[in-house]
Write a protein that holds these residues in place. Structure first.
Motif, PDB file in Angstrom:
ATOM      1  N   LYS A 180       0.840  -1.203   0.000  1.00 28.29           N
ATOM      2  CA  LYS A 180       0.000   0.000   0.000  1.00 28.29           C
ATOM      3  C   LYS A 180       0.874   1.252   0.000  1.00 28.29           C
ATOM      4  CE  LYS A 180      -4.023  -2.115   2.184  1.00 28.29           C
ATOM      5  NZ  LYS A 180      -4.965  -2.085   3.329  1.00 28.29           N
ATOM      6  N   ARG A 181       0.335   2.326  -0.576  1.00 26.09           N
ATOM      7  CA  ARG A 181       1.119   3.531  -0.830  1.00 26.09           C
ATOM      8  C   ARG A 181       1.786   4.074   0.431  1.00 26.09           C
ATOM      9  NH1 ARG A 181       1.674   7.513  -4.592  1.00 26.09           N
ATOM     10  NH2 ARG A 181       2.126   9.603  -3.789  1.00 26.09           N
ATOM     11  N   ALA A 182       1.028   4.209   1.518  1.00 25.01           N
ATOM     12  CA  ALA A 182       1.587   4.795   2.734  1.00 25.01           C
ATOM     13  C   ALA A 182       2.745   3.955   3.258  1.00 25.01           C
ATOM     14  CB  ALA A 182       0.509   4.952   3.798  1.00 25.01           C
ATOM     15  N   GLU A 183       2.573   2.639   3.243  1.00 23.82           N
ATOM     16  CA  GLU A 183       3.638   1.765   3.739  1.00 23.82           C
ATOM     17  C   GLU A 183       4.839   1.786   2.796  1.00 23.82           C
ATOM     18  OE1 GLU A 183       4.569  -2.850   5.063  1.00 23.82           O
ATOM     19  OE2 GLU A 183       2.523  -2.267   4.522  1.00 23.82           O
ATOM     20  N   ALA A 184       4.579   1.796   1.485  1.00 24.53           N
ATOM     21  CA  ALA A 184       5.674   1.812   0.507  1.00 24.53           C
ATOM     22  C   ALA A 184       6.554   3.041   0.695  1.00 24.53           C
ATOM     23  CB  ALA A 184       5.110   1.769  -0.908  1.00 24.53           C
ATOM     24  N   PHE A 185       5.933   4.211   0.839  1.00 21.83           N
ATOM     25  CA  PHE A 185       6.715   5.426   1.007  1.00 21.83           C
ATOM     26  C   PHE A 185       7.348   5.493   2.393  1.00 21.83           C
ATOM     27  CE2 PHE A 185       4.731   6.675  -2.893  1.00 21.83           C
ATOM     28  CZ  PHE A 185       5.629   7.559  -3.462  1.00 21.83           C
ATOM     29  N   GLY A 186       6.676   4.906   3.389  1.00 25.08           N
ATOM     30  CA  GLY A 186       7.278   4.856   4.714  1.00 25.08           C
ATOM     31  C   GLY A 186       8.531   3.988   4.736  1.00 25.08           C
ATOM     32  N   ARG A 187       8.465   2.826   4.090  1.00 18.59           N
ATOM     33  CA  ARG A 187       9.647   1.964   4.004  1.00 18.59           C
ATOM     34  C   ARG A 187      10.775   2.675   3.253  1.00 18.59           C
ATOM     35  NH1 ARG A 187       7.800  -4.051   1.967  1.00 18.59           N
ATOM     36  NH2 ARG A 187       6.111  -4.450   3.446  1.00 18.59           N
ATOM     37  N   ALA A 202      20.041   2.607  -4.914  1.00 16.84           N
ATOM     38  CA  ALA A 202      19.767   1.328  -5.565  1.00 16.84           C
ATOM     39  C   ALA A 202      19.731   0.191  -4.548  1.00 16.84           C
ATOM     40  CB  ALA A 202      20.817   1.046  -6.639  1.00 16.84           C
ATOM     41  N   VAL A 203      20.602   0.256  -3.544  1.00 15.87           N
ATOM     42  CA  VAL A 203      20.561  -0.737  -2.469  1.00 15.87           C
ATOM     43  C   VAL A 203      19.248  -0.635  -1.701  1.00 15.87           C
ATOM     44  CG1 VAL A 203      21.630  -1.473  -0.307  1.00 15.87           C
ATOM     45  CG2 VAL A 203      23.072  -0.884  -2.264  1.00 15.87           C
ATOM     46  N   ALA A 204      18.815   0.591  -1.413  1.00 16.47           N
ATOM     47  CA  ALA A 204      17.535   0.780  -0.719  1.00 16.47           C
ATOM     48  C   ALA A 204      16.397   0.180  -1.529  1.00 16.47           C
ATOM     49  CB  ALA A 204      17.287   2.270  -0.479  1.00 16.47           C
ATOM     50  N   ARG A 205      16.400   0.425  -2.836  1.00 21.76           N
ATOM     51  CA  ARG A 205      15.350  -0.154  -3.688  1.00 21.76           C
ATOM     52  C   ARG A 205      15.369  -1.678  -3.615  1.00 21.76           C
ATOM     53  NH1 ARG A 205      15.925   0.648  -9.980  1.00 21.76           N
ATOM     54  NH2 ARG A 205      17.688  -0.702  -9.466  1.00 21.76           N
ATOM     55  N   ALA A 206      16.566  -2.271  -3.615  1.00 21.33           N
ATOM     56  CA  ALA A 206      16.674  -3.731  -3.552  1.00 21.33           C
ATOM     57  C   ALA A 206      16.180  -4.289  -2.225  1.00 21.33           C
ATOM     58  CB  ALA A 206      18.123  -4.146  -3.786  1.00 21.33           C
ATOM     59  N   LEU A 207      16.243  -3.479  -1.167  1.00 24.69           N
ATOM     60  CA  LEU A 207      15.852  -3.943   0.169  1.00 24.69           C
ATOM     61  C   LEU A 207      14.400  -3.663   0.521  1.00 24.69           C
ATOM     62  CD1 LEU A 207      18.961  -2.770   2.239  1.00 24.69           C
ATOM     63  CD2 LEU A 207      18.320  -5.149   1.746  1.00 24.69           C
ATOM     64  N   VAL A 208      13.721  -2.823  -0.267  1.00 26.17           N
ATOM     65  CA  VAL A 208      12.424  -2.308   0.174  1.00 26.17           C
ATOM     66  C   VAL A 208      11.376  -3.412   0.332  1.00 26.17           C
ATOM     67  CG1 VAL A 208      11.470  -1.758  -2.105  1.00 26.17           C
ATOM     68  CG2 VAL A 208      10.823  -0.360  -0.108  1.00 26.17           C
ATOM     69  N   ASN A 209      11.490  -4.478  -0.428  1.00 23.53           N
ATOM     70  CA  ASN A 209      10.531  -5.581  -0.291  1.00 23.53           C
ATOM     71  C   ASN A 209      11.020  -6.676   0.646  1.00 23.53           C
ATOM     72  OD1 ASN A 209       8.528  -4.476  -1.981  1.00 23.53           O
ATOM     73  ND2 ASN A 209       9.676  -5.127  -3.791  1.00 23.53           N
TER      74      ASN A 209
END
Length: 225
Positions: free
Chosen positions: A109-116, A145-152
């Motif tokens: 969900k959007r709020a959680e995605a941006f919070g992460r 790029a590392v943050a993007r790889a870790l977000v999920n």
């Protein structure tokens, strides 16, 4: 990650000739070798992007060869993060938008995605607000790029020559970050690189030579890097 007896050839040349590799959660591993030896091919097999000829690849306990294409894509999304040599971020978006997008595409969900995304970028020292990704330094882009790889929240993070485009200072900073992730985030980290100084930071080191993995000298102890 478990790789067993992996074989893959191109034009009669064995790039992978019975490769065995095990990487548990919380540990890091580096594979070195010159360009053309098959390092990226190994990563593509682990990602399920290449159908290998023989062997088995298990990620988070799942045999990739047994998955249908849609299930394979879902399993990859849910369990693997990937860092590329040049980051592969959208330059017109902010770092937070780039990172959050990966979570949104995974159904978060959007709020959680941006919070992460916000928390990861803060933790990794990347500007959060207002700055387009194109205006970041090379080191900041790779940290994004590392943050993007870790977000999920992957079980396994893969990195393909992640420091190859960076200057010495940023190379050291990004390498230090990558190899701190198993302890900080509990994931497994597999890095392929031609840079021996980067590989020396891993818990385990192998060289890919004539299709086989050859164990290298023990890596530097933590705190002596």
């Amino acid at each position: 990650m478990e790789v067993r007896k992996l074989h893959y050839s191109v034009a009669g040349r064995a790039l992978l000739d019975g490769v065995d590799l095990t990487l548990p959660a919380g540990q890091s591993l580096a594979v070195t070798g010159p360009s053309g030896t098959g390092k990226s091919t190994l990563l593509n097999c682990v990602l399920g992007l290449i159908r290998y000829e023989q062997g088995e690849v298990r990620i988070a306990g799942q045999d990739l060869a047994r998955l249908k294409p849609r299930d394979l894509a879902r399993h990859r999304r849910d369990t693997i993060g990937m860092v590329f040599q040049f980051g592969e971020l959208l330059p017109e978006l902010t770092p937070m938008e780039n990172v959050a997008m990966a979570a949104l595409l995974a159904g978060v969900k959007r709020a959680e995605a941006f919070g992460r995304a916000r928390q990861l970028l803060i933790d990794l020292g990347v500007p959060v607000e207002g700055t387009p990704t194109a205006e970041l330094s090379g080191g900041e882009r790779q940290r994004a790029a590392v943050a993007r790889a870790l977000v999920n929240r992957p079980a396994l993070l893969l990195a393909d020559e992640p420091t190859g485009s960076l200057d010495t200072r940023n190379r050291e900073a990004v390498a230090e970050l990558l190899f701190s992730l198993p302890e900080r985030w509990g994931c497994a980290v597999l890095v392929v690189t031609h840079d021996e100084s980067v590989a020396a930071r891993a818990d385990h080191r192998f060289a890919l030579h004539e299709g086989r993995l050859v164990a290298q000298a023990a890596s530097l102890p933590r705190g002596v890097r």
